[in-house]
Design a protein around this motif. Sequence first.
Motif, PDB file in Angstrom:
ATOM      1  N   ASN A  41       0.853  -1.189   0.000  1.00 24.80           N
ATOM      2  CA  ASN A  41       0.000   0.000   0.000  1.00 24.80           C
ATOM      3  C   ASN A  41       0.891   1.242   0.000  1.00 24.80           C
ATOM      4  O   ASN A  41       1.358   1.696   1.032  1.00 24.80           O
ATOM      5  N   ASP A  42       1.162   1.765  -1.203  1.00 27.09           N
ATOM      6  CA  ASP A  42       2.056   2.922  -1.304  1.00 27.09           C
ATOM      7  C   ASP A  42       1.850   3.607  -2.653  1.00 27.09           C
ATOM      8  O   ASP A  42       1.194   3.073  -3.551  1.00 27.09           O
ATOM      9  N   ASP A  43       2.481   4.779  -2.759  1.00 25.75           N
ATOM     10  CA  ASP A  43       2.493   5.533  -4.011  1.00 25.75           C
ATOM     11  C   ASP A  43       3.653   4.998  -4.847  1.00 25.75           C
ATOM     12  O   ASP A  43       4.802   5.029  -4.393  1.00 25.75           O
ATOM     13  N   ILE A  44       3.375   4.544  -6.059  1.00 24.12           N
ATOM     14  CA  ILE A  44       4.420   3.933  -6.899  1.00 24.12           C
ATOM     15  C   ILE A  44       5.581   4.906  -7.130  1.00 24.12           C
ATOM     16  O   ILE A  44       6.726   4.482  -7.285  1.00 24.12           O
ATOM     17  N   LEU A  45       5.286   6.209  -7.115  1.00 28.08           N
ATOM     18  CA  LEU A  45       6.360   7.180  -7.362  1.00 28.08           C
ATOM     19  C   LEU A  45       7.300   7.307  -6.162  1.00 28.08           C
ATOM     20  O   LEU A  45       8.353   7.924  -6.257  1.00 28.08           O
ATOM     21  N   LYS A  46       6.889   6.716  -5.029  1.00 28.71           N
ATOM     22  CA  LYS A  46       7.749   6.815  -3.836  1.00 28.71           C
ATOM     23  C   LYS A  46       8.403   5.482  -3.486  1.00 28.71           C
ATOM     24  O   LYS A  46       9.205   5.396  -2.570  1.00 28.71           O
ATOM     25  N   VAL A  47       8.041   4.433  -4.208  1.00 30.46           N
ATOM     26  CA  VAL A  47       8.560   3.098  -3.897  1.00 30.46           C
ATOM     27  C   VAL A  47       9.946   2.916  -4.522  1.00 30.46           C
ATOM     28  O   VAL A  47      10.179   3.342  -5.652  1.00 30.46           O
ATOM     29  N   ASP A  48      10.860   2.271  -3.788  1.00 31.17           N
ATOM     30  CA  ASP A  48      12.186   1.965  -4.328  1.00 31.17           C
ATOM     31  C   ASP A  48      12.090   0.642  -5.105  1.00 31.17           C
ATOM     32  O   ASP A  48      12.236  -0.439  -4.539  1.00 31.17           O
ATOM     33  N   ILE A  49      11.810   0.775  -6.399  1.00 27.96           N
ATOM     34  CA  ILE A  49      11.549  -0.430  -7.209  1.00 27.96           C
ATOM     35  C   ILE A  49      12.837  -1.241  -7.395  1.00 27.96           C
ATOM     36  O   ILE A  49      12.814  -2.470  -7.396  1.00 27.96           O
ATOM     37  N   ASN A  50      13.961  -0.541  -7.499  1.00 27.88           N
ATOM     38  CA  ASN A  50      15.242  -1.264  -7.621  1.00 27.88           C
ATOM     39  C   ASN A  50      15.450  -2.217  -6.437  1.00 27.88           C
ATOM     40  O   ASN A  50      15.927  -3.333  -6.615  1.00 27.88           O
ATOM     41  N   LYS A  51      15.056  -1.750  -5.254  1.00 25.95           N
ATOM     42  CA  LYS A  51      15.218  -2.575  -4.049  1.00 25.95           C
ATOM     43  C   LYS A  51      14.313  -3.818  -4.134  1.00 25.95           C
ATOM     44  O   LYS A  51      14.732  -4.934  -3.798  1.00 25.95           O
ATOM     45  N   ILE A  52      13.078  -3.612  -4.603  1.00 20.76           N
ATOM     46  CA  ILE A  52      12.152  -4.745  -4.749  1.00 20.76           C
ATOM     47  C   ILE A  52      12.742  -5.769  -5.715  1.00 20.76           C
ATOM     48  O   ILE A  52      12.712  -6.977  -5.461  1.00 20.76           O
ATOM     49  N   VAL A  53      13.306  -5.290  -6.828  1.00 20.96           N
ATOM     50  CA  VAL A  53      13.866  -6.206  -7.830  1.00 20.96           C
ATOM     51  C   VAL A  53      15.045  -6.979  -7.232  1.00 20.96           C
ATOM     52  O   VAL A  53      15.196  -8.188  -7.476  1.00 20.96           O
ATOM     53  N   GLN A  54      15.857  -6.294  -6.429  1.00 25.41           N
ATOM     54  CA  GLN A  54      16.983  -6.979  -5.766  1.00 25.41           C
ATOM     55  C   GLN A  54      16.458  -8.069  -4.839  1.00 25.41           C
ATOM     56  O   GLN A  54      16.896  -9.216  -4.899  1.00 25.41           O
TER      57      GLN A  54
END
Length: 294
Positions: A99-112
């Motif tokens: 539950n978050d704003d996609i523009l504030k999520v660290d997507i690189n971290k999720i991919v790692q």
Amino acid sequence: MATLGIPQNTIAVLQKYNFNFQKKFGQNFLIDTTVLDRIIEASQITKDDCVLEIGPGIGTMTQYLAERAREVIAVEIDKALIPILQDTLAEYDNVTVINDDILKVDINKIVQERNDGRPIKVVANLPYYITTPIIMGLFESHVPLKSITIMVQKEVADRMQVGPGTKDYGALSLAVQFYAKPQIVANVPPNCFIPRPNVGSAVIRLTRYEEPPVIVKNEQFMFALIRASFNQRRKTLVNGLGNASGLSVTKDQVVAALEEMGLSATIRGEVLTLEQFARLSNLLFDIRRGTMLN
Ligand code: SAM
């Protein structure tokens, strides 16, 4: 849970939770199984894939993704949708809802964390009010990606796909085409959504290039130059770029670079290809560096 792509099932869920659509979040939920099938087919998801879904809504497409992918991470801003998603996705153990704003999520971290840094696939029926920042954010932050398959406003899909000399050609076309190969895979009319949007929509697949199609000395400088070229669309490049704030190039330097490329000093940015913008930016980058060093 019965498929939510069937309008009666979506309506039943909305009524059960007394859900109020939030216009500010661009909420238009898909209610067409043919379109859902088309998006899934275009995204070419397999059991090896980790998929990021942006804005799952009530989970309509998430169910399709969960059936086919190894893992789905779904980021939804509206907290009123979280209990609904817990319900509609209860039978899947390969879905994580954030539950978050996609523009504030660290997507690189999720991919790692979720995919050992290997490229993911992004699939979304995007909130139209932030389409461009989402796509550019994914590309510019160099998130490891195979493809982005997204529903966007039809006019925006056209802008991403066209080449020089057309009215839709601009900074978005060049930015997208520097990073990916765009292909419109479906046109989707307003009656495929609840509530109906005021605009037509299209599904576009952006297949990320492993290597950029042009060689650029400084990406940031090229994109600053592209933005300045289209800021004042009707101006010639010489007038638009010479002394544009942030570029630090003079009109004479632009004339010299265009001459080197065999182009007229009265040419406008809207007729230049990506290759020509890359060459112009490389030439100006060197000319500018030369004058700065002197
Ligand atoms: N995927 C669903 C479907 O196809 O029916 C919903 C699509 S709807 C066009 C866009 C969704 O994105 C909504 O659920 C909305 O709440 C969510 N959303 C809007 N802004 C967002 C943001 N900044 N970050 C994450 N989700 C967002």
